[in-house]
Write a protein that holds these residues in place. Structure first.
Motif, PDB file in Angstrom:
ATOM      1  N   LYS A 270       0.812  -1.222   0.000  1.00  0.00           N
ATOM      2  CA  LYS A 270       0.000   0.000   0.000  1.00  0.00           C
ATOM      3  C   LYS A 270       0.842   1.267   0.000  1.00  0.00           C
ATOM      4  O   LYS A 270       0.493   2.254  -0.654  1.00  0.00           O
ATOM      5  CB  LYS A 270      -0.911   0.015   1.238  1.00  0.00           C
ATOM      6  CG  LYS A 270      -1.903  -1.132   1.323  1.00  0.00           C
ATOM      7  CD  LYS A 270      -2.653  -1.090   2.654  1.00  0.00           C
ATOM      8  CE  LYS A 270      -3.600  -2.270   2.830  1.00  0.00           C
ATOM      9  NZ  LYS A 270      -4.241  -2.262   4.160  1.00  0.00           N
ATOM     10  N   ARG A 271       1.923   1.237   0.731  1.00  0.00           N
ATOM     11  CA  ARG A 271       2.748   2.429   0.911  1.00  0.00           C
ATOM     12  C   ARG A 271       3.406   2.852  -0.405  1.00  0.00           C
ATOM     13  O   ARG A 271       3.972   2.026  -1.129  1.00  0.00           O
ATOM     14  CB  ARG A 271       3.831   2.135   1.951  1.00  0.00           C
ATOM     15  CG  ARG A 271       4.877   3.224   2.118  1.00  0.00           C
ATOM     16  CD  ARG A 271       4.337   4.434   2.836  1.00  0.00           C
ATOM     17  NE  ARG A 271       5.418   5.366   3.162  1.00  0.00           N
ATOM     18  CZ  ARG A 271       5.237   6.529   3.767  1.00  0.00           C
ATOM     19  NH1 ARG A 271       4.018   6.904   4.120  1.00  0.00           N
ATOM     20  NH2 ARG A 271       6.248   7.313   4.021  1.00  0.00           N
ATOM     21  N   LYS A 272       3.337   4.145  -0.709  1.00  0.00           N
ATOM     22  CA  LYS A 272       3.933   4.658  -1.937  1.00  0.00           C
ATOM     23  C   LYS A 272       5.121   5.567  -1.625  1.00  0.00           C
ATOM     24  O   LYS A 272       5.130   6.288  -0.629  1.00  0.00           O
ATOM     25  CB  LYS A 272       2.902   5.429  -2.753  1.00  0.00           C
ATOM     26  CG  LYS A 272       1.794   4.561  -3.328  1.00  0.00           C
ATOM     27  CD  LYS A 272       0.837   5.379  -4.181  1.00  0.00           C
ATOM     28  CE  LYS A 272      -0.246   4.496  -4.791  1.00  0.00           C
ATOM     29  NZ  LYS A 272      -1.193   5.275  -5.623  1.00  0.00           N
ATOM     30  N   ALA A 273       6.100   5.509  -2.486  1.00  0.00           N
ATOM     31  CA  ALA A 273       7.263   6.398  -2.399  1.00  0.00           C
ATOM     32  C   ALA A 273       7.831   6.576  -3.801  1.00  0.00           C
ATOM     33  O   ALA A 273       7.872   5.626  -4.587  1.00  0.00           O
ATOM     34  CB  ALA A 273       8.321   5.807  -1.469  1.00  0.00           C
ATOM     35  N   PHE A 274       8.234   7.790  -4.113  1.00  0.00           N
ATOM     36  CA  PHE A 274       8.784   8.103  -5.438  1.00  0.00           C
ATOM     37  C   PHE A 274       7.837   7.687  -6.564  1.00  0.00           C
ATOM     38  O   PHE A 274       8.252   7.204  -7.618  1.00  0.00           O
ATOM     39  CB  PHE A 274      10.154   7.438  -5.628  1.00  0.00           C
ATOM     40  CG  PHE A 274      11.142   7.789  -4.560  1.00  0.00           C
ATOM     41  CD1 PHE A 274      11.735   9.049  -4.531  1.00  0.00           C
ATOM     42  CD2 PHE A 274      11.469   6.873  -3.578  1.00  0.00           C
ATOM     43  CE1 PHE A 274      12.644   9.381  -3.543  1.00  0.00           C
ATOM     44  CE2 PHE A 274      12.367   7.199  -2.581  1.00  0.00           C
ATOM     45  CZ  PHE A 274      12.955   8.459  -2.563  1.00  0.00           C
ATOM     46  N   GLY A 275       6.550   7.834  -6.302  1.00  0.00           N
ATOM     47  CA  GLY A 275       5.567   7.652  -7.362  1.00  0.00           C
ATOM     48  C   GLY A 275       5.036   6.245  -7.553  1.00  0.00           C
ATOM     49  O   GLY A 275       4.204   6.026  -8.447  1.00  0.00           O
ATOM     50  N   GLN A 276       5.456   5.286  -6.734  1.00  0.00           N
ATOM     51  CA  GLN A 276       4.902   3.945  -6.893  1.00  0.00           C
ATOM     52  C   GLN A 276       4.903   3.185  -5.561  1.00  0.00           C
ATOM     53  O   GLN A 276       5.576   3.573  -4.605  1.00  0.00           O
ATOM     54  CB  GLN A 276       5.680   3.154  -7.947  1.00  0.00           C
ATOM     55  CG  GLN A 276       7.144   2.941  -7.658  1.00  0.00           C
ATOM     56  CD  GLN A 276       7.841   2.189  -8.792  1.00  0.00           C
ATOM     57  OE1 GLN A 276       7.209   1.523  -9.608  1.00  0.00           O
ATOM     58  NE2 GLN A 276       9.161   2.299  -8.848  1.00  0.00           N
ATOM     59  N   VAL A 277       4.105   2.124  -5.525  1.00  0.00           N
ATOM     60  CA  VAL A 277       4.023   1.305  -4.323  1.00  0.00           C
ATOM     61  C   VAL A 277       5.397   0.694  -4.054  1.00  0.00           C
ATOM     62  O   VAL A 277       6.072   0.222  -4.973  1.00  0.00           O
ATOM     63  CB  VAL A 277       2.963   0.187  -4.495  1.00  0.00           C
ATOM     64  CG1 VAL A 277       2.916  -0.693  -3.254  1.00  0.00           C
ATOM     65  CG2 VAL A 277       1.601   0.783  -4.777  1.00  0.00           C
ATOM     66  N   ILE A 278       5.826   0.684  -2.799  1.00  0.00           N
ATOM     67  CA  ILE A 278       7.214   0.336  -2.505  1.00  0.00           C
ATOM     68  C   ILE A 278       7.541  -1.153  -2.718  1.00  0.00           C
ATOM     69  O   ILE A 278       8.717  -1.514  -2.803  1.00  0.00           O
ATOM     70  CB  ILE A 278       7.633   0.759  -1.080  1.00  0.00           C
ATOM     71  CG1 ILE A 278       6.786   0.047  -0.020  1.00  0.00           C
ATOM     72  CG2 ILE A 278       7.545   2.264  -0.939  1.00  0.00           C
ATOM     73  CD1 ILE A 278       7.273   0.338   1.410  1.00  0.00           C
TER      74      ILE A 278
END
Length: 419
Positions: A270-278
Motif C-alpha cells: 500500500k505504501r507509496k514512495a517516489f511515485g509507486q508502491v514500494i
C-alpha cells in the motif's frame, strides 16, 4: 498457511478451531497484557481450554485430547499469533507441566492435577532457573531435606513464567548434595497453598503479562506424595522435558513472528514512495520474499522435528535431542531476523506502537535466551554431531569421502594432525 498437505485431518481440524478461538480474542486484552494491566492471562487460557486447545496431548481419560506432537505444534503456532508470551504462558501450564505429570506422575497425581489443568481450574509453572544458576541447572542450591514422611524445602527460583499466578509448581531441588550432577536433584509438585511466596515480579523488556516472577520457598514442608518420578531422579525428568520444551519454543516463535510478516506484506503493498508502491522496489520486495522463504524453512524444520519427537521411542534419544536443540536455535534466530527485516522494510512507522512489529521484536528477544540459551544449544549440537559421525565411521555406515580426491593416497604424509 500453505502447509495443509503435511497436516493430518486432526491437525487441520484443530488448526481451524485454534484460528477461530484466536480471532475471538479482543485486541484490548492483548494490549492490556503488554501494558501489564493484566499480570497473567487466566481468562485467555480458560478460553483456549473451553475449545480443547490446552493439555491436548494428555490422554482423554485425564481431560486431554490425546493428540500427537505434530498436531500440537499447529495449535501452538496459531495461538502464538496473539503474542509470544501468550503461548509461553499457555504452553507452560497447558503443555509442559501436564506432559511432565503425565510422563512421570503416579496415578494419584495424574487424577489430582491433570483434569484441573486441562480446564484451567488451576495453573502450573516450571521452576528451574535460580538467581545463581542460569544454564547450570544441576548446580541448583534450592534444597529439600528429609523431614518425617516429607521434605523441608528452601530456596528461590527466578524468571518463572506464571510464577505469580500458578497454583502448582514443578520444583527442582537438591536432595543429595554429595552426589554427582545427575543424582543430586529431585522434582517436587509444590502447591502454592503449602506456603509458596512470590517475591518479585520482573519488569521485562517484552513478554509482558506472563506473570514472570521470583518464587520463594521458605521452610516449606511437602509430603512424599509430592515427589514427581524418583527421589534423586530429576535428571531423567529434565532430559524428557527439554525435548518438547525446546522444539515447542521454536514452534511458538513461528506463530509469534507471522503477524510481523503479514503486516509488512500488507503495508509494503500500500505504501507509496517516489511515485509507486514500494513493493515494486526490489530492495523491499526481495526482503519480504526472503522473510516468507525463511518462515517456510522454519516451519518445515519444526514439522520434521515433531515427527522425530513423536517417534522418539524408535530413535536414538540423543539424536532427537540434537534435532530439538538445532530447531530451537535455528528457528528462534531466524524468526528474530524476520522480525527485524519486517521493521526495516516498513521504516520508522514500525518503530512505533502504531503497528505491532516493535512489540514482536521486544517479545522475541526472549526466544533465544529461555529454555536454554542458543549457545547451550550449540554446545549440545556439536557434541552430539561429533558422536554421531564417530559412530557412523566405526560402523561403516557411509562412504569415507576423504579419499575421493586426486592426491588422497600420495598426500597421506601431508595429513599431519599435530601432537
Amino acid at each position: 498457511m500453505a502447509y495443509d498437505f503435511l497436516m493430518s485431518e486432526t491437525g487441520k481440524k484443530y488448526r481451524d478451531i485454534a484460528r477461530e478461538a484466536v480471532k475471538a480474542v479482543d485486541p484490548q486484552y492483548i494490549k492490556d497484557m503488554d501494558q501489564e494491566k493484566i499480570k497473567y492471562p487466566k481468562e485467555l487460557i480458560r478460553h483456549f481450554a473451553k475449545h480443547g486447545l490446552i493439555c491436548t496431548m494428555i490422554p482423554k481419560e485425564y481431560g486431554g485430547q490425546g493428540l500427537k506432537w505434530e498436531d500440537d505444534i499447529i495449535i501452538q503456532e496459531e495461538i502464538a499469533t496473539l503474542g509470544y508470551i501468550v503461548m509461553c504462558a499457555t504452553g507452560v501450564t497447558g503443555c509442559l507441566v501436564p506432559h511432565c505429570i503425565n510422563s512421570f506422575g503416579t496415578e494419584e497425581q495424574k487424577r489430582k492435577y491433570l483434569p484441573r489443568l486441562a480446564t484451567g481450574e488451576i495453573f502450573g509453572a516450571e521452576c528451574l532457573t535460580e538467581p545463581r544458576g542460569g544454564s547450570n541447572l544441576f548446580g541448583a542450591t534450592t534444597s529439600a531435606v528429609r523431614d518425617g514422611d516429607g521434605w523441608r524445602l528452601n530456596g528461590q527460583k527466578r524468571f518463572i513464567v506464571g510464577g505469580d499466578a500458578a497454583d502448582i509448581m514443578l520444583v527442582y531441588a537438591c536432595t543429595d548434595p554429595t552426589a554427582g550432577p545427575k543424582k543430586r536433584l529431585t522434582v517436587f509438585i509444590v502447591e502454592r497453598e503449602m506456603g509458596v511466596k512470590t517475591d518479585y515480579l520482573y519488569n521485562l523488556m517484552g513478554c509482558h503479562g506472563g506473570g514472570t516472577a521470583r518464587v520463594v520457598f521458605d521452610n516449606i514442608w511437602v509430603p512424599d506424595s509430592a515427589v514427581l518420578g524418583e527421589v534423586n531422579g530429576a535428571y531423567d525428568v529434565y532430559e524428557e522435558m527439554m525435548i518438547p520444551e525446546r522444539f515447542g519454543t521454536a514452534a511458538m516463535t513461528i506463530g509469534a513472528v507471522r503477524p510481523a510478516l503479514e503486516v509488512a506484506t500488507d503495508y509494503t503493498a500500500k505504501r507509496k514512495a517516489f511515485g509507486q508502491v514500494i513493493n515494486r522496489y526490489q530492495g523491499v520486495s526481495f526482503k519480504v520474499a526472503e522473510c516468507a522463504q525463511m518462515l517456510d524453512v522454519c516451519r518445515s524444520y519444526i514439522y520434521t522435528t515433531a515427527r522425530a519427537v513423536q517417534a522418539a521411542d524408535q530413535l536414538d534419544g540423543q539424536y532427537v535431542r540434537r534435532l530439538c536443540s538445532q530447531a530451537k536455535k535455528f528457528v528462534t534466530e531466524t524468526c528474530k531476523k524476520i522480525a527485524n527485516d519486517c521493521m526495516q522494510v516498513m521504516g520508522g512507522i514500525a518503530y512505533t506502537d502504531v503497528y505491532p512489529v516493535e512489540k514482536i521484536i521486544r517479545d522475541l528477544a526472549l526466544a533465544t535466551i529461555w529454555t536454554g540459551s542458543n549457545e547451550v544449544m550449540s554446545m549440545i549440537c556439536q557434541k552430539q554431531w561429533y558422536n554421531e559421525r564417530k559412530a557412523a565411521l566405526a560402523a561403516g555406515l557411509t562412504r569415507n569421502c576423504e579419499y575421493d580426491c586426486v592426491s588422497a593416497i600420495e598426500g597421506e604424509s601431508e595429513k599431519d594432525y599435530g601432537d
